[in-house]
Design a protein around this motif. Structure first.
Motif, PDB file in Angstrom:
ATOM      1  N   ASN A   3      -1.144 -11.539   7.878  1.00 25.88           N
ATOM      2  CA  ASN A   3      -2.393 -11.423   7.132  1.00 25.88           C
ATOM      3  C   ASN A   3      -3.557 -11.097   8.060  1.00 25.88           C
ATOM      4  O   ASN A   3      -4.490 -10.390   7.699  1.00 25.88           O
ATOM      5  N   GLY A  56      -5.252  -9.690  -5.352  1.00 28.93           N
ATOM      6  CA  GLY A  56      -4.152  -9.572  -4.405  1.00 28.93           C
ATOM      7  C   GLY A  56      -4.616  -9.023  -3.069  1.00 28.93           C
ATOM      8  O   GLY A  56      -4.185  -9.468  -2.000  1.00 28.93           O
ATOM      9  N   ALA A  60      -4.420 -10.735   0.566  1.00 31.61           N
ATOM     10  CA  ALA A  60      -3.827 -10.065   1.725  1.00 31.61           C
ATOM     11  C   ALA A  60      -4.761 -10.141   2.934  1.00 31.61           C
ATOM     12  O   ALA A  60      -4.308 -10.222   4.077  1.00 31.61           O
ATOM     13  N   LEU A 170       0.429  -9.554  -7.181  1.00 31.08           N
ATOM     14  CA  LEU A 170       1.447  -9.312  -6.158  1.00 31.08           C
ATOM     15  C   LEU A 170       1.473  -7.845  -5.734  1.00 31.08           C
ATOM     16  O   LEU A 170       1.661  -7.536  -4.549  1.00 31.08           O
ATOM     17  N   ALA A 171       1.255  -6.942  -6.703  1.00 29.36           N
ATOM     18  CA  ALA A 171       1.202  -5.519  -6.362  1.00 29.36           C
ATOM     19  C   ALA A 171       0.022  -5.239  -5.435  1.00 29.36           C
ATOM     20  O   ALA A 171       0.152  -4.529  -4.428  1.00 29.36           O
ATOM     21  N   TYR A 173      -1.426  -7.373  -3.480  1.00 30.58           N
ATOM     22  CA  TYR A 173      -1.160  -8.052  -2.209  1.00 30.58           C
ATOM     23  C   TYR A 173      -0.290  -7.175  -1.308  1.00 30.58           C
ATOM     24  O   TYR A 173      -0.537  -7.056  -0.106  1.00 30.58           O
ATOM     25  N   GLN A 174       0.734  -6.569  -1.896  1.00 31.94           N
ATOM     26  CA  GLN A 174       1.639  -5.730  -1.117  1.00 31.94           C
ATOM     27  C   GLN A 174       0.983  -4.422  -0.686  1.00 31.94           C
ATOM     28  O   GLN A 174       1.231  -3.920   0.409  1.00 31.94           O
ATOM     29  N   LEU A 175       0.123  -3.877  -1.546  1.00 31.86           N
ATOM     30  CA  LEU A 175      -0.476  -2.577  -1.253  1.00 31.86           C
ATOM     31  C   LEU A 175      -1.677  -2.677  -0.311  1.00 31.86           C
ATOM     32  O   LEU A 175      -2.029  -1.692   0.347  1.00 31.86           O
ATOM     33  N   TRP A 179      -4.780  -0.903  -2.924  1.00 33.08           N
ATOM     34  CA  TRP A 179      -4.707  -1.671  -4.166  1.00 33.08           C
ATOM     35  C   TRP A 179      -4.998  -0.827  -5.395  1.00 33.08           C
ATOM     36  O   TRP A 179      -4.487  -1.071  -6.477  1.00 33.08           O
TER      37      TRP A 179
END
Length: 220
Positions: A3, A56, A60, A170-171, A173-175, A179
């Motif tokens: 992070n 998200g 992150a 979650l999407a 957070y991953q991207l 985002w």
């Protein structure tokens, strides 16, 4: 990627709904994300497709805890939905439509769409409707007008909101800094989620019917 590394790599959005939402989260933490989502429920033109991936994104960067973001946004969804339920229950259909007609950016055809959804799908509309644009917010009004039991309305709202919020957060957070890709892809993404939700509801109904049939056969 940790992070800390990601936090240095991503850029903060500024201006518009995105800037407003990220400012709330920076000031209030997870509660700011929950407040933004509660307002999105009350004012459907505020897009959850922007707010939730941003939560998200903030997680992150390390500004929010991921689990806290999901829990607070789900709580915000339930609070906002309960407020609209109360409006529908207190004012009734005609006065609610008259009020909606006076609100900026709220379209009567969207209220009618939510009403039609509720008329066709009943309790399932509250669950699955959380996955449909605009209907996601306004479905609470016909539920209130029809005085759907609160003991049923609240868990259905919570479950539907938890699924939708979790997936978009979650999407995001991953991207990370990408985002905004979630917003442009949410149409296809949403259809997949709706299909999964309908399948789950269908499976639940079939399982219940089979259980009742089995109980009847045992009695005979």
């Amino acid at each position: 990627m940790t992070n800390q590394v990601l936090a240095g790599a991503v850029q903060e959005p500024t201006g518009g709904v995105a800037g407003w939402a990220i400012d709330l989260m920076e000031r209030l933490g997870p509660a700011g994300a929950g407040l933004a989502v509660a307002l999105e429920n009350l004012f459907p033109p505020l897009p959850s497709e922007v707010i939730l991936p941003l939560a998200g994104f903030a997680a992150a960067r390390g500004d929010l805890g991921l689990v806290a973001a999901i829990l607070f946004t789900t709580l915000g969804s339930v609070v906002g939905a309960l407020a609209l339920y109360g409006v529908g229950a207190a004012l009734g259909r005609d006065r609610t439509r008259a009020l909606a007609a006076k609100l900026p950016l709220v379209k009567l055809r969207d209220v009618d769409k939510a009403e039609d959804w509720f008329a066709r799908h009943g309790a399932k509309a509250v669950l699955i409707g959380r996955l449909v644009p605009v209907v996601r917010s306004l479905i609470s009004i016909p539920a209130g007008v029809e005085r759907m039991p609160v003991a049923l309305f609240l868990p259905l709202t919570a479950v539907g909101s938890l699924v939708w919020n979790s997936l978009l957060i979650l999407a995001g957070y991953q991207l990370g800094e990408r985002w905004h890709v979630v917003e442009s892809s949410v149409g296809v993404f949403q259809k997949v989620v709706i299909a999964a939700a309908v399948a789950a509801v269908g499976w639940f109904v079939v399982a219940k019917l089979r259980a009742r049939r089995s109980d009847s056969e045992k009695v005979q």
